[in-house]
Design a protein around this motif. Structure first.
Motif, PDB file in Angstrom:
ATOM      1  N   VAL A  48       0.832  -1.205   0.000  1.00  0.00           N
ATOM      2  CA  VAL A  48       0.000   0.000   0.000  1.00  0.00           C
ATOM      3  C   VAL A  48       0.869   1.258   0.000  1.00  0.00           C
ATOM      4  CG1 VAL A  48      -1.804   1.293   1.197  1.00  0.00           C
ATOM      5  CG2 VAL A  48      -1.846  -1.213   1.239  1.00  0.00           C
ATOM      6  N   THR A  49       0.697   2.049  -1.046  1.00  0.00           N
ATOM      7  CA  THR A  49       1.405   3.326  -1.139  1.00  0.00           C
ATOM      8  C   THR A  49       0.460   4.498  -0.922  1.00  0.00           C
ATOM      9  OG1 THR A  49       1.106   3.381  -3.539  1.00  0.00           O
ATOM     10  CG2 THR A  49       3.177   2.431  -2.694  1.00  0.00           C
ATOM     11  N   TYR A  50      -0.852   4.261  -1.053  1.00  0.00           N
ATOM     12  CA  TYR A  50      -1.839   5.315  -0.841  1.00  0.00           C
ATOM     13  C   TYR A  50      -3.091   4.707  -0.224  1.00  0.00           C
ATOM     14  CZ  TYR A  50      -5.326   8.874  -1.585  1.00  0.00           C
ATOM     15  OH  TYR A  50      -6.327   9.790  -1.384  1.00  0.00           O
ATOM     16  N   MET A  51      -3.594   5.358   0.811  1.00  0.00           N
ATOM     17  CA  MET A  51      -4.840   4.940   1.433  1.00  0.00           C
ATOM     18  C   MET A  51      -5.677   6.179   1.720  1.00  0.00           C
ATOM     19  SD  MET A  51      -5.631   2.753   4.893  1.00  0.00           S
ATOM     20  CE  MET A  51      -4.658   1.405   4.280  1.00  0.00           C
ATOM     21  N   SER A  52      -6.918   6.139   1.271  1.00  0.00           N
ATOM     22  CA  SER A  52      -7.834   7.250   1.520  1.00  0.00           C
ATOM     23  C   SER A  52      -8.740   6.900   2.697  1.00  0.00           C
ATOM     24  CB  SER A  52      -8.685   7.514   0.277  1.00  0.00           C
ATOM     25  OG  SER A  52      -9.618   6.449   0.096  1.00  0.00           O
ATOM     26  N   ALA A  53      -9.638   7.805   3.027  1.00  0.00           N
ATOM     27  CA  ALA A  53     -10.610   7.553   4.092  1.00  0.00           C
ATOM     28  C   ALA A  53     -11.471   6.336   3.748  1.00  0.00           C
ATOM     29  CB  ALA A  53     -11.483   8.783   4.311  1.00  0.00           C
ATOM     30  N   ALA A  54     -11.750   6.125   2.470  1.00  0.00           N
ATOM     31  CA  ALA A  54     -12.526   4.947   2.057  1.00  0.00           C
ATOM     32  C   ALA A  54     -11.782   3.662   2.406  1.00  0.00           C
ATOM     33  CB  ALA A  54     -12.817   5.004   0.560  1.00  0.00           C
ATOM     34  N   GLY A  55     -10.477   3.674   2.253  1.00  0.00           N
ATOM     35  CA  GLY A  55      -9.672   2.509   2.618  1.00  0.00           C
ATOM     36  C   GLY A  55      -9.685   2.260   4.108  1.00  0.00           C
ATOM     37  N   VAL A  56      -9.573   3.323   4.886  1.00  0.00           N
ATOM     38  CA  VAL A  56      -9.617   3.193   6.348  1.00  0.00           C
ATOM     39  C   VAL A  56     -10.979   2.648   6.782  1.00  0.00           C
ATOM     40  CG1 VAL A  56      -9.497   4.450   8.541  1.00  0.00           C
ATOM     41  CG2 VAL A  56      -7.881   4.980   6.708  1.00  0.00           C
ATOM     42  N   ARG A  57     -12.054   3.144   6.156  1.00  0.00           N
ATOM     43  CA  ARG A  57     -13.399   2.639   6.468  1.00  0.00           C
ATOM     44  C   ARG A  57     -13.496   1.142   6.170  1.00  0.00           C
ATOM     45  NH1 ARG A  57     -15.047   7.484   4.381  1.00  0.00           N
ATOM     46  NH2 ARG A  57     -15.417   6.582   2.333  1.00  0.00           N
ATOM     47  N   SER A  58     -12.889   0.707   5.077  1.00  0.00           N
ATOM     48  CA  SER A  58     -12.922  -0.727   4.744  1.00  0.00           C
ATOM     49  C   SER A  58     -12.230  -1.551   5.822  1.00  0.00           C
ATOM     50  CB  SER A  58     -12.259  -0.981   3.390  1.00  0.00           C
ATOM     51  OG  SER A  58     -13.059  -0.487   2.360  1.00  0.00           O
ATOM     52  N   LEU A  59     -11.081  -1.078   6.295  1.00  0.00           N
ATOM     53  CA  LEU A  59     -10.385  -1.798   7.369  1.00  0.00           C
ATOM     54  C   LEU A  59     -11.258  -1.855   8.621  1.00  0.00           C
ATOM     55  CD1 LEU A  59      -6.737  -0.416   7.081  1.00  0.00           C
ATOM     56  CD2 LEU A  59      -7.713  -2.468   6.023  1.00  0.00           C
ATOM     57  N   ALA A  60     -11.907  -0.742   8.951  1.00  0.00           N
ATOM     58  CA  ALA A  60     -12.764  -0.692  10.132  1.00  0.00           C
ATOM     59  C   ALA A  60     -13.964  -1.625   9.985  1.00  0.00           C
ATOM     60  CB  ALA A  60     -13.230   0.736  10.385  1.00  0.00           C
ATOM     61  N   THR A  61     -14.543  -1.677   8.797  1.00  0.00           N
ATOM     62  CA  THR A  61     -15.684  -2.553   8.530  1.00  0.00           C
ATOM     63  C   THR A  61     -15.288  -4.014   8.707  1.00  0.00           C
ATOM     64  OG1 THR A  61     -16.668  -0.957   7.026  1.00  0.00           O
ATOM     65  CG2 THR A  61     -17.377  -3.244   6.778  1.00  0.00           C
ATOM     66  N   VAL A  62     -14.149  -4.372   8.162  1.00  0.00           N
ATOM     67  CA  VAL A  62     -13.665  -5.756   8.264  1.00  0.00           C
ATOM     68  C   VAL A  62     -13.347  -6.095   9.722  1.00  0.00           C
ATOM     69  CG1 VAL A  62     -11.770  -7.302   7.624  1.00  0.00           C
ATOM     70  CG2 VAL A  62     -12.868  -5.874   5.895  1.00  0.00           C
ATOM     71  N   LEU A  63     -12.732  -5.180  10.437  1.00  0.00           N
ATOM     72  CA  LEU A  63     -12.431  -5.411  11.846  1.00  0.00           C
ATOM     73  C   LEU A  63     -13.713  -5.625  12.640  1.00  0.00           C
ATOM     74  CD1 LEU A  63     -10.404  -5.553  14.188  1.00  0.00           C
ATOM     75  CD2 LEU A  63     -10.658  -3.070  14.406  1.00  0.00           C
ATOM     76  N   HIS A  64     -14.726  -4.812  12.390  1.00  0.00           N
ATOM     77  CA  HIS A  64     -16.006  -4.943  13.090  1.00  0.00           C
ATOM     78  C   HIS A  64     -16.643  -6.300  12.796  1.00  0.00           C
ATOM     79  CE1 HIS A  64     -19.752  -3.764  14.952  1.00  0.00           C
ATOM     80  NE2 HIS A  64     -20.386  -4.144  13.853  1.00  0.00           N
ATOM     81  N   ARG A  65     -16.630  -6.688  11.531  1.00  0.00           N
ATOM     82  CA  ARG A  65     -17.209  -7.992  11.147  1.00  0.00           C
ATOM     83  C   ARG A  65     -16.436  -9.144  11.799  1.00  0.00           C
ATOM     84  NH1 ARG A  65     -21.126 -11.047  10.769  1.00  0.00           N
ATOM     85  NH2 ARG A  65     -21.176 -12.498   9.041  1.00  0.00           N
ATOM     86  N   ALA A  66     -15.126  -9.021  11.850  1.00  0.00           N
ATOM     87  CA  ALA A  66     -14.302 -10.060  12.492  1.00  0.00           C
ATOM     88  C   ALA A  66     -14.669 -10.193  13.967  1.00  0.00           C
ATOM     89  CB  ALA A  66     -12.823  -9.730  12.335  1.00  0.00           C
ATOM     90  N   GLN A  67     -14.867  -9.069  14.630  1.00  0.00           N
ATOM     91  CA  GLN A  67     -15.234  -9.110  16.045  1.00  0.00           C
ATOM     92  C   GLN A  67     -16.577  -9.794  16.232  1.00  0.00           C
ATOM     93  OE1 GLN A  67     -14.838  -4.925  16.873  1.00  0.00           O
ATOM     94  NE2 GLN A  67     -12.725  -5.168  17.602  1.00  0.00           N
ATOM     95  N   GLU A  68     -17.521  -9.525  15.333  1.00  0.00           N
ATOM     96  CA  GLU A  68     -18.831 -10.181  15.398  1.00  0.00           C
ATOM     97  C   GLU A  68     -18.707 -11.694  15.240  1.00  0.00           C
ATOM     98  OE1 GLU A  68     -21.725  -6.709  13.564  1.00  0.00           O
ATOM     99  OE2 GLU A  68     -21.062  -8.325  12.256  1.00  0.00           O
TER     100      GLU A  68
END
Length: 108
Positions: A48-68
């Motif tokens: 990863v050389t560039y990450m936008s807010a959309a990318g950060v949201r994707s990581l957060a979404t995946v983390l939330h789903r993993a916790q569930e």
């Protein structure tokens, strides 16, 4: 990002060079595909050389789903602008981020 491998029941997902509004959906789908109850997953951000807010949201979404699902995720090898993006957004403190793939696997 096409690469998902499993070693000793740990899945590794390689993220693409850009995780932005154009690629974050695909990256999120790839990360989600590695999740199941009790899964152990390393998300490798070395490319990863560039990450936008959309990318950060994707990581957060995946983390939330993993916790569930009671799955465990460790993120690793984010550097440069991508690491800065995680820190500035505050998500660097919420995500379990390791410096290397080996350190990530050890945490799982």
């Amino acid at each position: 990002m096409n690469e998902t491998t499993a070693e000793k029941s740990i899945a590794t997902v390689m993220l693409p060079a850009r995780v932005d509004s154009e690629t974050s959906r695909s990256a999120e789908e790839t990360m989600m595909a590695s999740l199941h109850p009790g899964a152990r997953v390393v998300i490798d951000g070395s490319a990863v050389t560039y990450m936008s807010a959309a990318g950060v949201r994707s990581l957060a979404t995946v983390l939330h789903r993993a916790q569930e699902m009671q799955a465990r995720i460790v993120f690793c090898r984010f550097t440069g602008a991508a690491a800065d993006c995680l820190q500035v957004s505050g998500f660097g403190h919420l995500l379990d981020v390791a410096e290397s793939a080996e350190a990530a696997a050890a945490r799982l």
